[in-house]
Design an enzyme around this catalytic site. Structure first.
Site: not given
Ligand code: GLU
Length: 441
Positions: A127
């Protein structure tokens, strides 16, 4: 079942002690690891596997200056936390928010590891974020921040190593700037290779059809799979939403298309209620124009207390983490809480919901649709193909159904709540892979 008053202490404490982590019950990262370790214990993970999961592999923190429209330079703080890559390249979104902090990004990275594993995607978890309020920046400023942040972490990401995506406060345009910047910085890579460095791109620039609505659509598929055992049917439920951004608005729209009724919405500007049903498309137009649900003419303005007390079948938090604490959990008038946001429920809130017999469908299951279609996008980029909307819809439906079944089966196997079951099903796969790979050297 876990004892609600003592949710997860015993399994994690020896590991926290061993790693010198001073446990803080209000810290989202500690809470998340805590819960993962309980599940890892249930799933029979070995000691070395559990300590690996208790800390991220890499924590990258950068500071970078950006020229603002008024001519002065502002220094920004950015993060990329890579938690685990046992199953494949690190994967996870990048958020732009004024309250981004290292510990929160670490927690969200852990959740990505769990989410990708539960959905059996060939990805690990990561993240990222930049501490800023995107509403206060112009488009030019956002583009400069994005390009400079991408360049600051460009040596730590890559289409085969770590693949960012949108999250709170970021969108397809930001991913396009990100991918373009990465391409400029890596002239040695082919165009086709470079495209897969981020997902959630605009369709015209290597994105996948269906990515924008994917998180909401995945959630609807989870509900289709899970509601019948609660005696509910999508076409007959009334639901409320916290948050009306990408996930909230798509969830609202897709559930209403299946016959459900949206009766209340709360966001950062206020709350509205209409028991006969709110038209989510109409509300979406209002939110785009006015920045929030406040003053929406199709429903009555209510206060936060009334929002939580509004009777619904499904209560769907689709905004930020940690919104449902014990006090709010005691007021929710629903049969099921459906976690569209990551970690929207505090451990204390969770305990109250459990005591009150309100089922919680956990975030790593409910919101896995976004990263699942990110995976489809990455596959399309790597193979230089593009799938039709029908192909994406069908593949997403099958992935979400399988993840729901896996979670239900783990609940039966371990006799635990659904959140612990989802984590345990995720841990099983990671343990299996570490057993096969061993630990280098
Ligand atoms: N931000 C989204 C999540 O928390 C998508 C992450 C992604 O597609 O890599 O799942």
């Amino acid at each position: 079942m876990n004892d609600a008053s003592q949710p997860h202490r015993p399994a994690s404490e020896p590991i926290f002690e061993e790693l010198g982590i001073v446990r803080d019950g209000s810290n989202l990262f500690h809470q998340t690891v805590d819960h993962v370790l309980v599940a890892a214990d249930l799933a029979g993970l070995k000691h070395h596997q559990r300590i690996i999961l208790a800390e991220p592999k890499n924590e990258i923190m950068v500071h970078f200056p950006v020229l603002m429209d008024d001519g002065h330079h502002r220094l920004f703080k950015g993060y990329r936390v890579q938690h685990n890559n046992a199953l494949g390249p690190y994967k996870g979104g990048i958020r732009y928010h004024s309250r981004v902090s290292l510990d929160d990004v670490k927690a969200l990275a852990v959740l990505m590891t769990m989410k990708c594993s539960l959905a059996r995607l060939p990805f690990g978890g990561a993240k990222g974020g930049v501490k800023l309020n995107p509403r206060e920046l112009s488009e030019d400023e956002l583009r400069r921040v994005t390009r400079r942040f991408c360049s600051a972490i460009s040596h730590q990401i890559g289409p085969h190593y770590d693949i960012p995506a949108p999250d709170v406060g970021t969108d397809a345009q930001i991913m396009a700037w990100f991918a373009d910047t990465y391409a400029q910085m890596t002239p040695e890579l082919s165009r086709q290779d470079v495209q897969g460095v981020v997902t959630g791109k605009p369709v015209a620039f290597g994105g996948s059809v269906g990515r924008e609505k994917a998180t909401g659509q995945g959630l609807v598929e989870v509900l289709a799979a899970m509601l019948p055992e609660l005696g509910l049917e999508i076409s007959k439920i009334a639901f409320s939403l916290i948050g009306f951004g990408n996930v909230g608005s798509w969830t609202g729209r897709l559930l209403c298309e299946r016959g459900a009724r949206l009766v209340a919405v709360l966001d950062h500007t206020g709350a509205v209620r209409e028991d006969r049903g709110i038209d989510p498309r109409h509300l979406d137009e209002h939110v785009r124009r006015h920045g929030g649900v406040v003053n929406y003419s199709g429903a009555t303005a209510i206060d936060e207390a009334e929002f939580y007390a509004t009777p619904v079948d499904a209560f769907i938090p689709a905004a930020l983490e940690q919104m449902i604490d014990a006090e709010k959990a005691s007021r929710i008038a629903a049969s099921v809480v459906v976690e569209a946001a990551n970690a929207p429920t505090t451990p204390e809130g969770d305990a109250v919901l459990l005591q009150r017999g309100i089922e919680v469908l956990p975030a790593i299951l409910c919101n896995a649709g976004g990263v699942t279609v990110s995976y489809f996008e990455w596959v399309q980029n790597r193979s230089a193909t593009s799938w039709s909307a029908a192909e994406v819809d069908e593949a997403l439906r099958l992935h979400m159904q399988a993840a729901a079944t896996r979670t239900r089966e783990a609940r039966a196997r371990y006799d635990c709540d659904l959140r612990t079951a989802a984590f345990a099903a995720a841990c099983e796969r990671i343990g299996e892979v570490y057993d096969l790979r061993g630990v280098f050297p």
